[in-house]
Design a protein around this motif. Structure first.
Motif, PDB file in Angstrom:
ATOM      1  N   TYR A  69      79.488  -2.001  88.572  1.00 49.83           N
ATOM      2  CA  TYR A  69      79.363  -0.578  88.910  1.00 49.83           C
ATOM      3  C   TYR A  69      78.747  -0.463  90.308  1.00 49.83           C
ATOM      4  O   TYR A  69      77.571  -0.142  90.467  1.00 49.83           O
ATOM      5  CB  TYR A  69      78.491   0.142  87.877  1.00 49.83           C
ATOM      6  N   PRO A  70      79.538  -0.711  91.353  1.00 52.05           N
ATOM      7  CA  PRO A  70      78.971  -0.739  92.707  1.00 52.05           C
ATOM      8  C   PRO A  70      78.665   0.657  93.234  1.00 52.05           C
ATOM      9  O   PRO A  70      79.285   1.653  92.839  1.00 52.05           O
ATOM     10  CB  PRO A  70      80.090  -1.398  93.523  1.00 52.05           C
ATOM     11  N   ALA A  71      77.693   0.721  94.117  1.00 50.76           N
ATOM     12  CA  ALA A  71      77.383   1.968  94.809  1.00 50.76           C
ATOM     13  C   ALA A  71      78.406   2.185  95.920  1.00 50.76           C
ATOM     14  O   ALA A  71      79.005   1.231  96.428  1.00 50.76           O
ATOM     15  CB  ALA A  71      75.976   1.905  95.395  1.00 50.76           C
ATOM     16  N   PRO A  72      78.640   3.439  96.308  1.00 48.42           N
ATOM     17  CA  PRO A  72      79.563   3.679  97.428  1.00 48.42           C
ATOM     18  C   PRO A  72      79.003   3.089  98.712  1.00 48.42           C
ATOM     19  O   PRO A  72      77.775   2.941  98.851  1.00 48.42           O
ATOM     20  CB  PRO A  72      79.636   5.210  97.497  1.00 48.42           C
ATOM     21  N   PRO A  73      79.846   2.731  99.662  1.00 47.54           N
ATOM     22  CA  PRO A  73      79.350   2.114 100.903  1.00 47.54           C
ATOM     23  C   PRO A  73      78.454   3.076 101.672  1.00 47.54           C
ATOM     24  O   PRO A  73      78.675   4.295 101.672  1.00 47.54           O
ATOM     25  CB  PRO A  73      80.644   1.799 101.686  1.00 47.54           C
ATOM     26  N   PRO A  74      77.424   2.561 102.331  1.00 45.09           N
ATOM     27  CA  PRO A  74      76.515   3.421 103.093  1.00 45.09           C
ATOM     28  C   PRO A  74      77.187   3.978 104.343  1.00 45.09           C
ATOM     29  O   PRO A  74      78.082   3.351 104.912  1.00 45.09           O
ATOM     30  CB  PRO A  74      75.359   2.484 103.453  1.00 45.09           C
ATOM     31  N   ILE A  75      76.732   5.141 104.767  1.00 48.10           N
ATOM     32  CA  ILE A  75      77.329   5.783 105.955  1.00 48.10           C
ATOM     33  C   ILE A  75      76.283   6.063 107.024  1.00 48.10           C
ATOM     34  O   ILE A  75      76.524   6.886 107.927  1.00 48.10           O
ATOM     35  CB  ILE A  75      78.070   7.089 105.574  1.00 48.10           C
ATOM     36  N   SER A  76      75.150   5.395 106.957  1.00 42.07           N
ATOM     37  CA  SER A  76      74.122   5.566 107.993  1.00 42.07           C
ATOM     38  C   SER A  76      73.265   4.313 108.042  1.00 42.07           C
ATOM     39  O   SER A  76      73.242   3.511 107.102  1.00 42.07           O
ATOM     40  CB  SER A  76      73.259   6.799 107.721  1.00 42.07           C
ATOM     41  N   ARG A  77      72.553   4.156 109.144  1.00 44.56           N
ATOM     42  CA  ARG A  77      71.659   3.003 109.273  1.00 44.56           C
ATOM     43  C   ARG A  77      70.537   3.087 108.249  1.00 44.56           C
ATOM     44  O   ARG A  77      70.119   2.072 107.673  1.00 44.56           O
ATOM     45  CB  ARG A  77      71.078   2.956 110.690  1.00 44.56           C
ATOM     46  N   GLY A  78      70.044   4.299 108.007  1.00 49.23           N
ATOM     47  CA  GLY A  78      69.004   4.465 107.002  1.00 49.23           C
ATOM     48  C   GLY A  78      69.478   4.063 105.620  1.00 49.23           C
ATOM     49  O   GLY A  78      68.723   3.473 104.830  1.00 49.23           O
ATOM     50  N   ALA A  79      70.744   4.378 105.307  1.00 47.01           N
ATOM     51  CA  ALA A  79      71.292   3.996 104.004  1.00 47.01           C
ATOM     52  C   ALA A  79      71.391   2.482 103.883  1.00 47.01           C
ATOM     53  O   ALA A  79      71.147   1.915 102.806  1.00 47.01           O
ATOM     54  CB  ALA A  79      72.665   4.641 103.815  1.00 47.01           C
ATOM     55  N   ALA A  80      71.747   1.796 104.982  1.00 40.89           N
ATOM     56  CA  ALA A  80      71.804   0.331 104.953  1.00 40.89           C
ATOM     57  C   ALA A  80      70.421  -0.268 104.719  1.00 40.89           C
ATOM     58  O   ALA A  80      70.273  -1.272 104.008  1.00 40.89           O
ATOM     59  CB  ALA A  80      72.407  -0.183 106.259  1.00 40.89           C
ATOM     60  N   LEU A  81      69.385   0.352 105.290  1.00 38.98           N
ATOM     61  CA  LEU A  81      68.022  -0.121 105.059  1.00 38.98           C
ATOM     62  C   LEU A  81      67.614   0.060 103.602  1.00 38.98           C
ATOM     63  O   LEU A  81      66.952  -0.804 103.013  1.00 38.98           O
ATOM     64  CB  LEU A  81      67.046   0.634 105.966  1.00 38.98           C
ATOM     65  N   VAL A  82      68.020   1.189 103.007  1.00 40.99           N
ATOM     66  CA  VAL A  82      67.716   1.424 101.594  1.00 40.99           C
ATOM     67  C   VAL A  82      68.421   0.382 100.732  1.00 40.99           C
ATOM     68  O   VAL A  82      67.847  -0.146  99.766  1.00 40.99           O
ATOM     69  CB  VAL A  82      68.123   2.845 101.183  1.00 40.99           C
ATOM     70  N   ASP A  83      69.676   0.065 101.065  1.00 45.04           N
ATOM     71  CA  ASP A  83      70.406  -0.956 100.307  1.00 45.04           C
ATOM     72  C   ASP A  83      69.725  -2.317 100.404  1.00 45.04           C
ATOM     73  O   ASP A  83      69.646  -3.063  99.413  1.00 45.04           O
ATOM     74  CB  ASP A  83      71.842  -1.059 100.825  1.00 45.04           C
ATOM     75  N   ARG A  84      69.250  -2.660 101.599  1.00 46.40           N
ATOM     76  CA  ARG A  84      68.561  -3.941 101.760  1.00 46.40           C
ATOM     77  C   ARG A  84      67.290  -3.984 100.915  1.00 46.40           C
ATOM     78  O   ARG A  84      67.008  -4.985 100.249  1.00 46.40           O
ATOM     79  CB  ARG A  84      68.215  -4.168 103.233  1.00 46.40           C
ATOM     80  N   GLN A  85      66.544  -2.872 100.930  1.00 46.82           N
ATOM     81  CA  GLN A  85      65.327  -2.815 100.122  1.00 46.82           C
ATOM     82  C   GLN A  85      65.652  -2.879  98.634  1.00 46.82           C
ATOM     83  O   GLN A  85      64.945  -3.524  97.852  1.00 46.82           O
ATOM     84  CB  GLN A  85      64.563  -1.527 100.446  1.00 46.82           C
ATOM     85  N   TYR A  86      66.728  -2.215  98.239  1.00 47.62           N
ATOM     86  CA  TYR A  86      67.141  -2.255  96.833  1.00 47.62           C
ATOM     87  C   TYR A  86      67.481  -3.680  96.412  1.00 47.62           C
ATOM     88  O   TYR A  86      67.089  -4.131  95.320  1.00 47.62           O
ATOM     89  CB  TYR A  86      68.348  -1.343  96.630  1.00 47.62           C
TER      90      TYR A  86
END
Length: 307
Positions: A69-86
């Motif tokens: 159940y993947p999350a949708p791809p991020p569309i901002s640099r902040g979203a990529a940082l949240v994904d890395r933290q997750y």
């Protein structure tokens, strides 16, 4: 009568003592006989439970590793940082989960019933101090790594070219206000609020700065351009959430809460409220449209030209 009651009391005590003595001797005899006869407990329950734990861990790890159940791809640099933290948090918590469950399975099998008497274990203070310190270091470390993902959206000052857009929430709609060509928001007065009359925000008609403000039901922003949203609420606590931005923030009555993002992918994304704000909560949603710079300029020109 009194004598008979006294006899009853006198005979009751020996009977009770006799019962306790019999129970003690029977239990002692049972334990001795089990030991002499080499009685052993059943290993089946321990084996089944240990196998269940191992299977449970394997299935859980597979579901996360295979991204069923993947999350949708991020569309901002902040979203990529949240994904890395997750991902960091998931790895740390996942490792603790796997070790704990496999350790439990090992303990269930190792200390299964073999017919022996129960044995009290007082614990190990050194081990307790060790895993408490390890947990503390991991949690503080995750918080330190995640501070940038949180701060970029909420505490970093907006650049000079950032676009300010006001987001007003009420049951059960989002309303977005853009400043006009003068770049200023008009004054709001709650006494002028009237959605049927076309003034859902309460724009003061006597304020010249608000006459060119654009009030819309959807949010349109240009790609690769910083955006600052000013979140407000007219009634209860609502929420602004866009999955692809990994951005979620409450809108609280009486407060103006700024959040920031820079979308780097053109597309249309859903905005939803994640706070239970009333019976129509499930209907509260809108759209975020990320467009090219030229399309955004055309959008502003259409709003300035009016209906």
């Amino acid at each position: 009568m009194a004598r008979s009651r006294g006899c009853a009391r006198r005979t009751h005590r020996p009977n009770r003592a006799l019962a306790l003595e019999f129970s003690r001797r029977f239990c002692l005899y049972d334990c001795v006989s089990r030991t002499r006869n080499g009685a052993r407990g059943s290993a089946a329950p321990a084996l089944l439970f240990a196998l269940f734990l191992i299977l449970f861990v394997a299935v859980t790890v597979y579901l996360f590793a295979a991204r069923v159940y993947p999350a949708p791809p991020p569309i901002s640099r902040g979203a990529a940082l949240v994904d890395r933290q997750y991902n960091l948090t998931l790895c740390a918590a996942g490792a603790a989960f796997v070790l704990a469950q496999l350790g439990l399975a090992c303990a269930v099998w190792r200390f299964r019933d073999r017919g022996q008497s129960a044995r009290f274990i007082s614990g190990n203070v050194a081990l307790e101090v060790l895993w408490t310190c390890v947990t503390l270091v991991v949690f503080v470390g995750l918080g330190m790594f995640g501070r940038r993902a949180w701060a970029d959206a909420r505490f970093v000052s907006s650049p000079s070219n950032a676009i300010q857009i006001e987001v007003t929430t009420n049951q059960f709609v989002y309303t977005f206000r853009y400043p006009g060509p003068d770049g200023k928001f008009g004054r709001l007065d709650p006494s002028f609020i009237s959605a049927p009359a076309g003034n859902p925000l309460g724009l003061d008609p006597n304020d010249a700065a608000g006459r060119d403000d654009a009030v819309l039901a959807t949010l349109t922003v240009p790609v690769d351009r910083p955006v600052e949203l000013l979140l407000r609420s007219q009634d209860v606590i609502h929420n602004f959430f866009v999955r692809e931005l990994r951005l979620q923030q409450d809108a609280v009555p009486g407060m103006v809460i700024p959040v920031r993002f820079t979308a780097d992918r053109i597309g249309t994304y859903e905005i939803v409220c994640t706070q239970l704000c009333g019976l129509g909560h499930n209907k509260m949603h809108s759209l975020l449209k990320v467009v090219s710079p030229s399309d955004y300029e055309s959008f502003l020109q259409r709003q300035a030209a009016g209906p």
